[in-house]
Motif scaffolding. Structure first.
Motif, mmCIF file in Angstrom:
data_model
loop_
_atom_site.group_PDB
_atom_site.id
_atom_site.type_symbol
_atom_site.label_atom_id
_atom_site.label_comp_id
_atom_site.label_asym_id
_atom_site.label_seq_id
_atom_site.Cartn_x
_atom_site.Cartn_y
_atom_site.Cartn_z
ATOM 1 N N THR A 61 -10.622 -98.175 -14.656
ATOM 2 C CA THR A 61 -12.279 -98.271 -15.028
ATOM 3 C C THR A 61 -12.414 -99.434 -14.382
ATOM 4 O O THR A 61 -12.065 -100.453 -13.174
ATOM 5 N N ALA A 62 -13.763 -99.882 -14.073
ATOM 6 C CA ALA A 62 -14.616 -100.656 -12.831
ATOM 7 C C ALA A 62 -14.190 -101.999 -13.434
ATOM 8 O O ALA A 62 -13.486 -103.126 -11.942
ATOM 9 N N THR A 63 -13.925 -102.620 -14.878
ATOM 10 C CA THR A 63 -12.968 -103.559 -14.572
ATOM 11 C C THR A 63 -11.760 -103.744 -14.635
ATOM 12 O O THR A 63 -11.278 -104.720 -13.814
ATOM 13 N N GLU A 64 -11.136 -102.774 -14.170
ATOM 14 C CA GLU A 64 -9.893 -103.214 -14.132
ATOM 15 C C GLU A 64 -9.789 -103.136 -12.165
ATOM 16 O O GLU A 64 -9.320 -104.140 -12.075
ATOM 17 N N GLY A 70 -10.539 -108.340 -7.240
ATOM 18 C CA GLY A 70 -11.253 -110.138 -7.209
ATOM 19 C C GLY A 70 -10.041 -110.854 -6.893
ATOM 20 O O GLY A 70 -10.018 -111.632 -6.213
ATOM 21 N N ARG A 71 -8.774 -110.702 -8.136
ATOM 22 C CA ARG A 71 -7.253 -111.281 -7.907
ATOM 23 C C ARG A 71 -6.635 -111.502 -6.133
ATOM 24 O O ARG A 71 -6.303 -112.870 -5.673
ATOM 25 N N MET A 84 -14.563 -100.034 -4.234
ATOM 26 C CA MET A 84 -14.934 -99.407 -5.558
ATOM 27 C C MET A 84 -15.942 -97.980 -5.717
ATOM 28 O O MET A 84 -16.873 -98.050 -6.236
ATOM 29 N N ASP A 85 -15.346 -96.796 -5.288
ATOM 30 C CA ASP A 85 -15.453 -96.057 -6.306
ATOM 31 C C ASP A 85 -16.647 -95.641 -5.797
ATOM 32 O O ASP A 85 -17.651 -95.281 -4.950
ATOM 33 N N THR A 86 -17.497 -94.678 -6.906
ATOM 34 C CA THR A 86 -18.399 -94.327 -7.170
ATOM 35 C C THR A 86 -19.761 -95.568 -7.164
ATOM 36 O O THR A 86 -21.095 -95.291 -7.541
ATOM 37 N N GLY A 87 -19.015 -96.299 -7.713
ATOM 38 C CA GLY A 87 -20.104 -97.766 -8.196
ATOM 39 C C GLY A 87 -20.011 -97.736 -10.273
ATOM 40 O O GLY A 87 -20.314 -98.048 -10.494
ATOM 41 N N TYR A 88 -19.273 -96.374 -10.172
ATOM 42 C CA TYR A 88 -18.782 -96.003 -11.804
ATOM 43 C C TYR A 88 -19.838 -95.977 -12.808
ATOM 44 O O TYR A 88 -20.156 -96.213 -14.258
ATOM 45 N N GLY A 89 -20.734 -95.524 -12.162
ATOM 46 C CA GLY A 89 -22.384 -94.570 -12.690
ATOM 47 C C GLY A 89 -23.212 -94.284 -11.899
ATOM 48 O O GLY A 89 -22.710 -93.717 -11.198
ATOM 49 N N ASN A 90 -23.998 -94.728 -12.544
ATOM 50 C CA ASN A 90 -25.258 -94.397 -11.736
ATOM 51 C C ASN A 90 -26.732 -95.730 -11.081
ATOM 52 O O ASN A 90 -25.548 -96.444 -11.449
ATOM 53 N N LEU A 92 -27.471 -98.289 -11.662
ATOM 54 C CA LEU A 92 -27.544 -99.849 -13.157
ATOM 55 C C LEU A 92 -26.089 -99.300 -12.666
ATOM 56 O O LEU A 92 -25.936 -100.680 -12.699
ATOM 57 N N ASN A 93 -24.974 -99.027 -13.025
ATOM 58 C CA ASN A 93 -23.791 -99.615 -12.870
ATOM 59 C C ASN A 93 -23.550 -99.578 -11.418
ATOM 60 O O ASN A 93 -22.630 -100.742 -11.621
ATOM 61 N N VAL A 94 -24.168 -99.265 -10.344
ATOM 62 C CA VAL A 94 -23.611 -100.064 -8.612
ATOM 63 C C VAL A 94 -24.171 -101.211 -8.704
ATOM 64 O O VAL A 94 -24.027 -102.067 -8.705
ATOM 65 N N ILE A 95 -25.568 -101.245 -9.523
ATOM 66 C CA ILE A 95 -26.313 -102.902 -9.222
ATOM 67 C C ILE A 95 -25.491 -103.944 -10.075
ATOM 68 O O ILE A 95 -24.688 -104.921 -10.133
ATOM 69 N N ARG A 96 -24.732 -103.505 -11.070
ATOM 70 C CA ARG A 96 -23.583 -104.198 -11.752
ATOM 71 C C ARG A 96 -22.522 -104.979 -11.099
ATOM 72 O O ARG A 96 -22.728 -105.958 -11.072
ATOM 73 N N THR A 97 -21.442 -103.375 -10.337
ATOM 74 C CA THR A 97 -20.573 -103.412 -9.665
ATOM 75 C C THR A 97 -21.231 -104.838 -8.085
ATOM 76 O O THR A 97 -19.939 -105.213 -8.371
ATOM 77 N N VAL A 98 -22.023 -103.853 -7.965
ATOM 78 C CA VAL A 98 -22.446 -104.944 -6.842
ATOM 79 C C VAL A 98 -22.245 -106.727 -6.846
ATOM 80 O O VAL A 98 -21.607 -107.591 -6.501
ATOM 81 N N LYS A 99 -22.794 -107.009 -8.036
ATOM 82 C CA LYS A 99 -23.424 -108.429 -8.348
ATOM 83 C C LYS A 99 -21.659 -108.519 -8.607
ATOM 84 O O LYS A 99 -21.511 -109.882 -8.003
ATOM 85 N N ASP A 100 -21.106 -108.125 -9.624
ATOM 86 C CA ASP A 100 -19.641 -108.677 -9.863
ATOM 87 C C ASP A 100 -19.184 -108.595 -8.572
ATOM 88 O O ASP A 100 -17.627 -109.396 -8.304
ATOM 89 N N ALA A 101 -19.097 -107.674 -7.536
ATOM 90 C CA ALA A 101 -18.528 -108.062 -6.589
ATOM 91 C C ALA A 101 -19.004 -108.906 -6.009
ATOM 92 O O ALA A 101 -17.398 -109.938 -4.821
ATOM 93 N N VAL A 102 -20.044 -109.277 -5.959
ATOM 94 C CA VAL A 102 -19.982 -110.444 -5.257
ATOM 95 C C VAL A 102 -19.407 -112.110 -5.905
ATOM 96 O O VAL A 102 -18.936 -113.056 -5.470
#
Length: 293
Positions: A61-64, A70-71, A84-90, A92-102
């Motif tokens: 999953t994106a969280t895993e 992150g660790r 980050m694979d495909t960004g885990y969805g559409n 909107l999912n990409v936006i969250r994935t990017v912000k979390d990565a930052v």
């Protein structure tokens, strides 16, 4: 402290090709840093295998993935590129994935155009989304990174299902959408590598060398001559570790001892790698004052 993304961008300005080992845990990251690598990348293949014991079939999953990467990013001082694979969805999912990565201090990310659930780039049976959909994902990622400087690597897996020309066309569209680096996954010959390099003379390009995979196992110097800027060796350490662990466990099972097994790191050396002396020093700093009572 200089942001990790800025360190990565400075490395990209150097004329020589950048050799990047794939890591799947903090120990491997520390080893790479200790040995002088200036940049590391997570392997989704390695994280899936080491975390869940499963193939790279989009089962994480994106969280895993974000917790693991992150660790790793926070365990070293060198920049990390995270798969980050495909960004885990559409988008909107990409936006969250990017912000979390930052937020995790990751320096750069890979975003690929496979359908979800994805597969390892060197497996059979891959399918890709439309070029237009992935262009939207790249544009969303560029906007979501804000002023962070996060490096965005656009990966296309179109070579296998749709052919090299389609992969090159997609690459142009992804760079036009704002990606910093292009990664055409799994070209199948030196000639195909040459065609990719010729099509993008002014774009930083990734080559991905998977031992036993679909792409010819060229050296970093050979790839630099062709025009590539980055070469990933995503599973080399994973395959090596698996071979050594297998030999160690086999000897233990057969002989009941590891006393003469030659591939073991000295226990003290391992302690130094993970920082035991520094932790002992910190502990003593705060416990050396005698209790006045």
């Amino acid at each position: 402290m200089q942001p990790s993304s800025q360190k990565l961008r400075q490395l990209l300005q150097r004329p020589e090709i950048i050799i990047i080992p794939g890591v799947y845990d903090c120990l491997g990251a520390k080893l790479a840093e200790q040995l002088g690598f200036e940049l590391i990348a997570t392997s989704g293949f390695g994280i899936a295998a080491s975390t869940l014991g499963v193939p790279d079939y989009g089962l994480m999953t994106a969280t895993e993935i974000l917790v693991s990467t992150g660790r790793i990013a926070q365990s070293v001082s060198i920049p990390l590129i995270a798969d980050m694979d495909t960004g885990y969805g559409n988008v909107l999912n990409v936006i969250r994935t990017v912000k979390d990565a930052v937020q995790q201090g990751i320096a750069g990310i890979l975003l690929e155009d496979q359908e979800w659930p994805k597969k390892c780039g060197h497996f059979e049976g891959k399918r890709v989304i439309s070029m237009a959909e992935h262009v939207g994902k790249i544009r969303a990622a560029v906007q979501a990174r804000g002023e962070s400087g996060l490096v965005i690597i656009a990966r296309t897996d179109a070579r296998a299902p749709l052919g090299l020309e389609e992969a090159i066309a997609r690459g142009r569209a992804y760079i036009d959408a704002g990606a910093d680096i292009l990664f055409v996954e799994a070209p199948q010959s030196v000639e195909e590598l040459q065609k990719i390099a010729s099509a993008f003379p002014d774009v930083p390009l990734v080559a991905n060398i998977v031992e036993g995979g679909k792409t010819p196992e060229l050296s970093a110097s050979q790839l630099q001559e062709l025009g590539f800027k980055i070469v990933f060796f995503p599973v080399s350490a994973l395959l090596a570790a698996t071979k050594v662990m297998t030999a160690c466990l086999r000897q233990l099972k057969e002989q009941g001892t590891t006393a003469d097994f030659q591939e073991l790191v000295e226990f003290k050396e391992f302690q130094n790698l993970i920082g035991v002396p520094q932790y002992l020093e910190m502990e003593q700093q705060f416990t050396s004052v005698k209790d006045s009572s």
